[in-house]
Design an enzyme around this catalytic site. Sequence first.
Site, PDB file in Angstrom:
ATOM      1  N   GLY A 195      -1.161   6.108   4.547  1.00  0.00           N
ATOM      2  CA  GLY A 195      -1.966   6.945   3.670  1.00  0.00           C
ATOM      3  C   GLY A 195      -1.192   7.783   2.673  1.00  0.00           C
ATOM      4  O   GLY A 195      -1.680   8.825   2.223  1.00  0.00           O
ATOM      5  N   THR A 196       0.005   7.328   2.272  1.00  0.00           N
ATOM      6  CA  THR A 196       0.746   8.130   1.286  1.00  0.00           C
ATOM      7  C   THR A 196       0.046   8.101  -0.078  1.00  0.00           C
ATOM      8  O   THR A 196       0.108   9.090  -0.820  1.00  0.00           O
ATOM      9  CB  THR A 196       2.200   7.660   1.122  1.00  0.00           C
ATOM     10  OG1 THR A 196       2.234   6.329   0.622  1.00  0.00           O
ATOM     11  CG2 THR A 196       2.962   7.740   2.425  1.00  0.00           C
TER      12      THR A 196
ATOM     13  N   HIS B  29      -1.659  -2.145  -5.980  1.00  0.00           N
ATOM     14  CA  HIS B  29      -0.868  -3.256  -5.445  1.00  0.00           C
ATOM     15  C   HIS B  29       0.600  -3.008  -5.777  1.00  0.00           C
ATOM     16  O   HIS B  29       0.924  -2.664  -6.919  1.00  0.00           O
ATOM     17  CB  HIS B  29      -1.336  -4.588  -6.023  1.00  0.00           C
ATOM     18  CG  HIS B  29      -0.591  -5.744  -5.449  1.00  0.00           C
ATOM     19  ND1 HIS B  29      -0.848  -6.245  -4.182  1.00  0.00           N
ATOM     20  CD2 HIS B  29       0.451  -6.466  -5.921  1.00  0.00           C
ATOM     21  CE1 HIS B  29      -0.014  -7.227  -3.922  1.00  0.00           C
ATOM     22  NE2 HIS B  29       0.795  -7.393  -4.964  1.00  0.00           N
TER      23      HIS B  29
ATOM     24  N   ASP C 110      -6.376  -9.841  -5.887  1.00  0.00           N
ATOM     25  CA  ASP C 110      -5.498  -9.238  -6.913  1.00  0.00           C
ATOM     26  C   ASP C 110      -5.713  -9.851  -8.297  1.00  0.00           C
ATOM     27  O   ASP C 110      -4.771  -9.944  -9.096  1.00  0.00           O
ATOM     28  CB  ASP C 110      -4.007  -9.360  -6.510  1.00  0.00           C
ATOM     29  CG  ASP C 110      -3.715  -8.732  -5.163  1.00  0.00           C
ATOM     30  OD1 ASP C 110      -4.376  -7.727  -4.813  1.00  0.00           O
ATOM     31  OD2 ASP C 110      -2.834  -9.248  -4.448  1.00  0.00           O
TER      32      ASP C 110
ATOM     33  N   GLU D 134       7.262   6.022  -4.810  1.00  0.00           N
ATOM     34  CA  GLU D 134       7.576   7.312  -5.446  1.00  0.00           C
ATOM     35  C   GLU D 134       7.490   7.246  -6.966  1.00  0.00           C
ATOM     36  O   GLU D 134       6.953   8.138  -7.611  1.00  0.00           O
ATOM     37  CB  GLU D 134       9.001   7.748  -5.060  1.00  0.00           C
ATOM     38  CG  GLU D 134       9.087   8.303  -3.659  1.00  0.00           C
ATOM     39  CD  GLU D 134      10.525   8.627  -3.255  1.00  0.00           C
ATOM     40  OE1 GLU D 134      10.696   9.111  -2.138  1.00  0.00           O
ATOM     41  OE2 GLU D 134      11.459   8.386  -4.052  1.00  0.00           O
TER      42      GLU D 134
HETATM   43  C1  GAR Z   1       1.149   0.638  -0.487  1.00  0.00           C
HETATM   44  O1  GAR Z   1       2.459   0.268  -0.854  1.00  0.00           O
HETATM   45  C2  GAR Z   1       0.145  -0.198  -1.235  1.00  0.00           C
HETATM   46  O2  GAR Z   1       0.528  -0.506  -2.543  1.00  0.00           O
HETATM   47  C3  GAR Z   1       0.106  -1.440  -0.379  1.00  0.00           C
HETATM   48  O3  GAR Z   1       0.132  -0.947   0.942  1.00  0.00           O
HETATM   49  C4  GAR Z   1       0.871   0.287   0.970  1.00  0.00           C
HETATM   50  C5  GAR Z   1       0.036   1.333   1.659  1.00  0.00           C
HETATM   51  O4  GAR Z   1       0.773   2.505   1.849  1.00  0.00           O
HETATM   52  N1  GAR Z   1      -1.060  -2.222  -0.645  1.00  0.00           N
HETATM   53  C6  GAR Z   1      -1.057  -3.564  -0.634  1.00  0.00           C
HETATM   54  O5  GAR Z   1      -0.082  -4.233  -0.365  1.00  0.00           O
HETATM   55  C7  GAR Z   1      -2.390  -4.207  -0.998  1.00  0.00           C
HETATM   56  N2  GAR Z   1      -2.231  -5.610  -1.252  1.00  0.00           N
HETATM   57  P1  GAR Z   1       0.061   3.904   2.140  1.00  0.00           P
HETATM   58  O6  GAR Z   1      -0.896   3.696   3.326  1.00  0.00           O
HETATM   59  O7  GAR Z   1       1.190   4.824   2.504  1.00  0.00           O
HETATM   60  O8  GAR Z   1      -0.674   4.344   0.905  1.00  0.00           O
END
Ligand code: GAR
Length: 207
Positions: free
Chosen positions: A12-13, A110, A151, A178
């Site tokens: 969930g960042t 993405h 996508d 980041e």
């Molecule tokens: C993120 O890097 C997002 O771009 C990716 O999952 C991660 C979730 O991180 N999404 C995908 O790969 C979708 N195809 P987070 O839970 O820390 O936001």
Amino acid sequence: MLKVVVLVSGGGTNLQAIIDAVNAGTITNTEVVGVISNNKNAYALERASKAGIPSLCISPKDFASRAEFNQALLDAVNDFGADLIVLAGFLVVIPEMVIEAYRNRIINIHPSLIPAFCGTGFYGLKVHEAALEKGVKVVGATVHFVDEGTDTGAIILQKAVEVQQGDTPEVLQRRVMEQAEWKILPRAIDLIANGKVKVIDNKVVIK
Ligand code: GAR
């Protein structure tokens, strides 16, 4: 006020970046009204609760059929009164009935420069592993609308990030988050909340 529902599966960042941007006033005219996770152990749910945002877990595993899960997900976003659904690391394929009901009102982050390293099987760390395997020198992230493909929807914003010597998938993933994801996802929400994003001939025009 744009009512946003954020769908998550993990850390969930990106959700945190949205919450912080709303609090800081860099996302305007927006309220995060709910968070939905398919994973009850997702740390994202803790972030929602710390921010005082209602959250719930809806997992395909908890339903007898996919159709019942699809309906439950649609009911939940409808109940939150969502104007915009944000997929922030949500790893479940969005049901067609939700895409139809929220046409051009679902966005996804993405972790690559689409059309590179996207589509079925490219998610999370796998994207960065593939980029390092290929030896590309520039990677990045994309915010796009969600359509029936994987996508394939209209691209809203992209940001490039340089690969560095010795990068591991984990190090590269963190840099892409980041330098790109945590910036362009809040920015896209602010643009949408302020009526600046139009879709014309399946392409996004920013006013
Ligand atoms: C993120 O890097 C997002 O771009 C990716 O999952 C991660 C979730 O991180 N999404 C995908 O790969 C979708 N195809 P987070 O839970 O820390 O936001």
